[in-house]
Design a protein around this motif. Structure first.
Motif, mmCIF file in Angstrom:
data_model
loop_
_atom_site.group_PDB
_atom_site.id
_atom_site.type_symbol
_atom_site.label_atom_id
_atom_site.label_comp_id
_atom_site.label_asym_id
_atom_site.label_seq_id
_atom_site.Cartn_x
_atom_site.Cartn_y
_atom_site.Cartn_z
ATOM 1 N N LEU A 153 1.428 -1.602 0.059
ATOM 2 C CA LEU A 153 0.231 -0.137 0.050
ATOM 3 C C LEU A 153 0.776 1.768 -0.422
ATOM 4 N N ILE B 290 1.657 1.517 -3.836
ATOM 5 C CA ILE B 290 0.885 1.971 -4.849
ATOM 6 C C ILE B 290 0.910 3.617 -3.351
ATOM 7 N N GLY B 291 1.094 4.081 -3.228
ATOM 8 C CA GLY B 291 0.823 5.158 -2.369
ATOM 9 C C GLY B 291 -0.298 5.706 -2.071
ATOM 10 N N LEU B 292 -0.790 5.041 -1.259
ATOM 11 C CA LEU B 292 -2.452 5.035 -0.370
ATOM 12 C C LEU B 292 -1.763 6.541 0.867
ATOM 13 N N PRO B 293 -3.054 7.344 0.748
ATOM 14 C CA PRO B 293 -2.460 8.770 1.405
ATOM 15 C C PRO B 293 -2.388 8.491 2.754
ATOM 16 N N GLY B 294 -1.555 8.236 3.159
ATOM 17 C CA GLY B 294 -1.663 8.261 5.740
ATOM 18 C C GLY B 294 -0.400 7.405 5.384
ATOM 19 N N PHE C 240 2.080 8.122 -0.737
ATOM 20 C CA PHE C 240 2.011 9.452 -1.169
ATOM 21 C C PHE C 240 2.023 10.963 -1.440
ATOM 22 N N VAL C 241 2.253 11.112 0.146
ATOM 23 C CA VAL C 241 3.211 12.495 0.099
ATOM 24 C C VAL C 241 4.197 12.558 -1.058
ATOM 25 N N PHE D 156 1.918 13.081 -4.795
ATOM 26 C CA PHE D 156 1.591 14.103 -4.835
ATOM 27 C C PHE D 156 2.002 15.195 -4.590
ATOM 28 N N LEU D 157 3.052 15.749 -3.701
ATOM 29 C CA LEU D 157 4.047 16.544 -4.072
ATOM 30 C C LEU D 157 3.829 17.062 -5.749
ATOM 31 N N LEU E 185 3.786 15.361 -8.626
ATOM 32 C CA LEU E 185 2.650 15.541 -8.846
ATOM 33 C C LEU E 185 1.765 17.073 -9.233
ATOM 34 N N LEU E 186 1.731 17.866 -7.506
ATOM 35 C CA LEU E 186 0.894 18.899 -7.810
ATOM 36 C C LEU E 186 2.496 19.836 -7.848
ATOM 37 N N VAL F 105 -0.299 6.358 -11.270
ATOM 38 C CA VAL F 105 -1.371 5.772 -9.983
ATOM 39 C C VAL F 105 -2.274 4.868 -9.480
ATOM 40 N N VAL G 239 1.660 10.290 7.706
ATOM 41 C CA VAL G 239 1.274 10.966 8.242
ATOM 42 C C VAL G 239 1.973 12.216 9.136
ATOM 43 N N PRO H 25 4.820 14.311 7.413
ATOM 44 C CA PRO H 25 6.158 13.895 6.963
ATOM 45 C C PRO H 25 6.771 15.385 7.257
ATOM 46 N N TRP I 230 -0.288 18.648 8.466
ATOM 47 C CA TRP I 230 -0.109 17.354 8.188
ATOM 48 C C TRP I 230 1.607 17.359 7.188
ATOM 49 N N MET I 231 1.559 18.630 5.801
ATOM 50 C CA MET I 231 2.080 18.666 4.754
ATOM 51 C C MET I 231 2.486 19.910 4.220
ATOM 52 N N LEU J 75 -7.890 11.724 1.831
ATOM 53 C CA LEU J 75 -6.918 10.451 2.764
ATOM 54 C C LEU J 75 -8.318 9.493 3.146
ATOM 55 N N GLU K 219 -9.278 7.686 0.126
ATOM 56 C CA GLU K 219 -8.545 7.028 -0.401
ATOM 57 C C GLU K 219 -8.651 5.517 0.172
ATOM 58 N N ARG L 207 -9.133 4.125 -8.225
ATOM 59 C CA ARG L 207 -8.654 4.399 -8.684
ATOM 60 C C ARG L 207 -8.555 4.988 -9.687
ATOM 61 N N PHE M 44 -4.751 19.479 -8.330
ATOM 62 C CA PHE M 44 -4.209 20.251 -9.482
ATOM 63 C C PHE M 44 -4.703 21.296 -9.921
#
Lengths: 517, 650
Positions: free
Chosen positions: A387, A390-394, A398-399, A402-403, A405-406, A426, A476, A478, B71-72, B145, B148, B190, B201
């Protein structure tokens, strides 16, 4: 303690020198000593973490001693946020790798332990060198122990894989050496200049290299790093090396060695040659996106779990490269944390594959099935690690993703389509990992051999738990890690922005970097 | 008071950790069940207290943001774990924890004797935790979060009995296991989440923030209605919603998700998770109000899904499959409501649907238990005397979903159909009306075949009423299904439409951009109401006639319209089409072309050829330095002659 960085780098080397005097038959003692030395290195490296001032973007813990006065080459080490995180990743993963091969390596234990320790010094040296000559020495030196680890303790086809790994990487680095020497020479042509390989001095000089030459310099460095990453289409050494390498070799290879490529891009290519960076950015980003999708698709159809994980690295490292070349703070921060994440998640996946291999001496997916019945604890660890990948949030993956891609989407350097296509990776990650997981873990036990498999031993739990702690931690909270590299990232981004001249092709894209709100 | 909101989410997480880490060692179903349900009960209590507090405070003071931690942060992005407590989120929280609590209690009975009892409760608790983050989040990323996270729990729970064979009723006949269904659910979701990601985005690019308040408050100023960017933002968010809420074209995972244990179907695949898409669209109402084209699409997809799923529900024989298609269809109604601008009506239906659909699933679970895991309604019948409580409560729910007044479903469905007529178009209303009739028909086909008529099961089965721990939740949900609609009695019937007024402040910004319905005569409202009641009664009557009195007609119909029947029974072959057009080609291309072709032959082939060429050239060059002195001497002499020759001839 002022030279603590040097102590951290060379402690494993000193340890391995001491081990030379050990008798080859004292297997347990040698393993214990190896583990103790690598653990000691880890604890020593924690001083770097606690002593580091994240508000500064310049090098810290620097230690400089003139080495070859004739060429103005010095022993010069120091770390910023980027180096700190990768150095800590190295000192963290080495004892884990050491412990993971406790039972599976039986021949030449002494040589094996020495090789791992030598490798650690090599890797730390790469991440901490501030002199390009020194960097090059560590970069090449680290190839040798890895070559032996694959070639001696590897699988069936180990010699082919080891030579391929060595030559491929070597080929790239020779071009880099030429570029390093040229840069040093160029420095001497400056007013009052002299030949130098000091990175901090070259940072000031590099951007002034004429554009035509800068592009060649950039390519020489970039090719060397692209092979290491590996960026599509320079990746074919990777599946071979991984499949043949012993578990610890794979963990270090995926966990740390691949990061040297992305580290090099961030440390050298971009700040030394900012104009060339902007020119090549669309092409490298395109290769990164191709790698993301291609790696995932090829990964999906693998029949060997280890090969599957190896190809997934091509996909995951594609994300890192994309984030770096987004040249936005979000993208680069994401890329840095994703380097750490990939080290943890893919490292853990290789550990897990190794645990299966230790039990069954096969890694073919269709040999397994229904393992949840007999190895419930293993199934749980495997699930969490999958997981994370896979990049599951949490969880950590994912962190980073996501950063990245953003940041890529946010970047005016590249079209939105880069991030959009990359984001399909993803979806695909869920497909290839869950499909493999299902075939290995779920269902009824179809192969009677699997009926008697033992669940994780306390040693194996001890190997996995520390990795899992960080998988959750980074997912949780980062901030602990992101804040270490924030100023470094800011510095890199502003360097590129300030060095890009309006006369340059594509320069118009850069001026828009701060979108009006 | 509002600071307690983090406990609402934290308690289920605590339950997950306790059962997840120590559940196996507890060796006690009682303790695991007590912890699992207790934490949800406690969360519900806090939420209820908060709700009462909110009732007492003046309207403008009801929305609060409670920040827990950062969180970030990177560059200009900063995301907090922060909860938004307002009229909408507290309502969703009450539904999630309230219905969730009842289903937890029911599961104590349902899962009795399962070797992984503790794990089941751990997963359920984790699900509630994620769902609460989804509905309480104050920014898109935290919502994601939860979004998913609930998908993960759905995955884990669908495949809970991972080695169980599972009848897909279509693809992979005979060989599919529940883990296939679980994986399908995760992957299809997904695909939807991909849309959600890209939408985030775009939002960040446009608004420079992912926090709801930042985005929504700037929306009117930064966006001109009908703008291209806002169209894509809303459309991509809606793509996410079609995945999670099982709408066309991503609905295919939900029928398969019935492979999971029945309480899971009730909690996740009926009452809560699948309504997440509806909640998300409602939460972003201002963005949708600025994108009329997307609103149109939402309404069309909603009404099309409602009809499409209802037709498939007509012919299913698996008790849970009927309910699954019914859920898809009802979710379509909710989107129809949202799409025509009736945000409150969509949320109202989320609430009533949670009551009666959870009840239907739990009732079905009781039946399945009593019939020893039999799910085919052709092998049931006459159960009402054996299971009176289950029957009565199931009947209540069936009447509610069929839209019979004054049960809850009548009010919420009627509100949507009314909005469809006045704010949408006659066509929307007409399709919705036909669907209402179909809904009543398939529900009472189900009731008739399951509980009434002759007994069609073997003598080896001895169906009996479920234990108290299971029937009490049924009764509570039945009461809620009856009275739940009272909060939404329209003005024309002398009510105050309390729920719409309650939610008004949340949708205030959106409403300013929507054409408010002009004064509508109450006679029209009465006519529409009467029409939908007639559709419901007609459906019920027809179903009872065909499946109780004139069963030969039902058989005859299915043979004389064999083509249509087969089409419906095979669910319009959607799974098969996806398989042929997407799944198989992707795997084939990746395997044959990309891996074995491009990777092994072309790319690696070139690497190896380079190596071979180098080796070959070296092998040839090597001869020059063979170490034979005569050879060197010969080369030396030849060289001298050549050079001399050149010098002389020049």
């Amino acid at each position: 303690m002022s030279n603590i960085l040097t102590y951290v780098i060379f402690l494993p080397l000193v340890g391995s020198a001491l081990l030379l005097f050990a008798g080859g038959e004292w297997k347990t003692a040698i393993k214990t000593a190896g583990l103790a030395i690598s653990l000691l290195t880890f604890f020593l490296s924690l001083f770097l973490y606690f002593g580091f001032d994240p508000t500064k973007s310049d090098m810290q813990f620097t230690h400089k001693v003139m080495w070859i006065p004739a060429f103005n080459v010095s022993y010069n080490v120091g770390i910023d946020g980027l180096s700190l995180l990768l150095a800590l990743l190295t000192t963290f993963l080495t004892p884990i790798a050491m412990l993971s091969s406790w039972a599976s390596i039986e021949k030449r234990v002494k040589e094996y332990t020495i090789m791992l320790l030598l490798l650690e010094t090599g890797m730390l040296g790469v991440f901490c060198s501030l002199d390009m000559f020194l960097f090059y020495i560590f970069w090449e030196a680290m190839l040798i122990p890895m070559y032996f680890i694959i070639g001696i303790w590897g699988g069936q086809n180990r010699i082919y894989a080891a030579i391929k790994f060595f030559l491929y990487t070597m080929f790239g680095s020779l071009l880099m050496l030429v570029a390093i020497i040229w840069l040093g020479y160029y420095a001497s042509t400056q007013p009052n200049g002299r030949f130098t390989t000091d990175l901090l001095q070259l940072y000031a000089i590099g951007p002034s290299v004429p554009l035509a030459i800068q592009t060649w310099m950039f390519l020489a460095f970039a090719l060397s790093f692209a092979i290491k990453v590996p960026l599509f289409p320079f990746h074919t050494w990777l599946p071979d090396a991984h499949v043949e390498a012993p578990t610890a070799g794979s963990v270090i290879l995926a966990g740390v060695l691949l990061k040297m490529g992305t580290y090099g891009l961030l440390r050298f290519c971009i700040p030394l040659f900012p104009q060339a960076t902007v020119i090549f950015l669309p092409y490298i980003s395109a290769l990164a996106v191709i790698g993301i999708i291609y790696g995932a698709l090829v990964s999906m159809v693998q029949t060997d779990i280890k090969k599957l994980v190896a190809y997934s690295s091509v996909s995951h490292l594609g994300f890192v490269v994309l984030g770096i070349f987004a040249l936005t703070e979000e993208g680069i921060q994401g890329a840095i944390i994703q380097m750490v994440n990939h080290g943890l998640s893919t490292g853990a996946l290789f550990l897990i594959v190794g645990m299966l291999y230790d039990r069954r001496h096969t890694r073919m997916i269709d040999e397994f099935g229904g393992l949840a019945k007999v190895m419930p604890l293993f199934a749980t660890f495997f699930m969490i690690v999958s997981l994370s990948s896979i990049g599951l949030p949490g969880l950590n993956g994912f962190v980073g993703e996501f950063l990245i891609l953003l940041g890529a989407f946010h970047s005016v350097m590249m079209s939105h389509w880069f991030a959009i296509f990359a984001a399909t990776g993803v979806i695909l990650a869920a497909v290839y990992l869950l499909w493999m997981y299902q075939r290995v873990i779920f269902g009824k036990i179809t192969n009677p051999v699997n009926q008697g498999l033992a669940d994780l031993s306390p040693r194996e739990i001890a190997v996995l738990v520390p990795v899992l702690v960080f998988i959750v931690w980074i997912g949780v909270y980062p901030g602990t890690f992101l804040k270490q590299s924030a100023s470094t990232t800011q510095h890199i981004v502003s360097t590129v922005r300030s060095e890009v001249k309006p006369s340059l092709p594509f320069a118009h894209r850069v001026e828009l970097t701060q979108p009006a709100r | 008071m509002y600071n307690l909101v983090s406990y609402i989410t934290l308690l289920p997480l605590l339950g997950f950790l306790i059962n997840g880490l120590f559940g196996k060692k507890l060796h006690s179903e009682r303790l695991s069940g007590l912890i699992g349900s207790g934490v949800i009960g406690a969360s519900f209590t806090i939420a209820a207290m908060m709700f009462l507090e909110m009732l007492r405070t003046p309207v403008e003071d009801r929305s609060h943001v409670i920040t827990v931690f950062n969180w970030m942060s990177a560059g200009s992005l900063s995301i907090n774990v922060a909860y938004q407590v307002d009229q909408l989120s507290i309502l969703m929280t009450l539904i999630v924890t309230g219905v969730g609590f009842l289903i937890h209690v029911y599961s104590i009975g349902y899962m009795h004797g399962d070797p992984a009892f503790w794990r089941f409760f751990a997963y359920l608790n984790l699900f509630i935790f994620m769902m609460l983050n989804l509905v309480l989040a104050n920014n898109f990323l935290l919502m994601f979060l939860g979004w998913e996270g609930v998908g993960l729990c759905s995955y884990l729970l669908i495949g809970f009995w991972h080695d169980k064979k599972f009848d897909t009723g279509g693809y992979k006949t005979g060989s599919a296991t529940t883990s296939d269904a679980a994986k399908k659910a995760f992957v299809v979701n997904r695909i939807g989440d991909f849309g959600f990601l890209i939408a985030m985005f775009l939002i960040f690019n446009l608004f420079g923030s992912l926090t709801f308040e930042d985005v929504f408050s700037r929306a009117s100023a930064l966006v001109t209605a009908g703008d291209k960017t806002i169209f894509w933002i809303t459309l991509l968010l809606f793509v996410g919603a079609t995945g999670k809420s099982a709408q066309i074209p991503l609905f295919v995972w939900l029928p398969d998700a019935m492979a999971g244990p029945t309480p899971v179907s009730a909690l996740i695949h009926a009452a809560t998770m699948v309504t997440a898409g509806v909640y998300m669209v409602a939460r972003c109402s201002i963005l949708y109000a600025l994108a009329p084209a997307t609103m149109e699409i939402v309404a069309i997809i909603g009404v099309a899904t409602a009809l499409f799923a209802a037709t498939m529900g007509l012919v299913q024989n698996d008790i849970k499959k009927v309910l699954a298609y019914s859920t898809i269809s009802q979710l379509g109604y909710m989107f129809l409501g949202l799409g025509v601008g009736g945000f409150a009506s969509g949320i109202f239906h989320v609430m009533t649907h949670a009551f009666f659909k959870a009840l239907l699933f739990l009732g079905a679970g009781a039946v399945i238990h009593a019939m020893h895991e039999e799910q085919d309604i052709q092998n049931m019948g006459g159960l009402k005397s054996k299971m009176p409580t289950t029957y009565k409560t199931f009947l209540v729910a069936a009447l509610a979903i069929a839209g019979i007044p004054p049960l809850s479903g009548f009010f919420s469905k009627d509100e949507i159909l009314f909005r469809a007529f006045t704010q949408g178009s006659v066509v929307f209303w007409l399709i919705g009306w036909v669907t209402a009739g179909l809904t009543a028909f398939y529900m009472f086909r189900l009731v008739s075949l399951t509980f009434e008529g002759e007994e069609r099961w073997g003598h080896d089965k001895h169906p009996h009423e479920a234990p108290r721990v299971m029937t009490v939740p049924l009764i509570v949900l039945a009461v809620l299904s009856i009275v739940g609609g009272l909060v939404g009695i329209p003005v024309s019937l002398g009510g105050g439409n309390a729920i719409e007024h309650w939610l008004e402040p949340v949708f205030e910004r959106a409403q300013t951009h929507l054409s408010t319905a002009t004064e509508i005569s109450s006679s029209l409202e009465y006519i529409l109401m009467a029409a939908s009641v007639i559709a419901g009664i007609a459906g019920i009557y027809l179903a009872r006639l065909l499946y109780l009195k004139r069963t030969e007609v039902a058989t005859k119909l299915s043979t004389s319209f064999k083509g249509i029947y087969r089409l419906l029974w095979n669910k319009y072959y959607v799974d098969e089409v996806y398989d042929v057009t997407v799944v198989t080609p992707t795997v084939k291309i990746s395997d044959k072309l990309l891996w074995k072709g491009v990777d092994v032959n072309v790319i690696d082939g070139m690497v190896n050829v380079t190596a071979k060429l180098t080796a070959g050239a070296s092998g040839w060059l090597r001869r020059i330095q063979g170490g034979v002195a005569q050879g060197y001497a010969l080369a030396f002499v030849v060289g001298v002659i050549v050079i001399l020759g050149i010098l002389i001839l020049r």
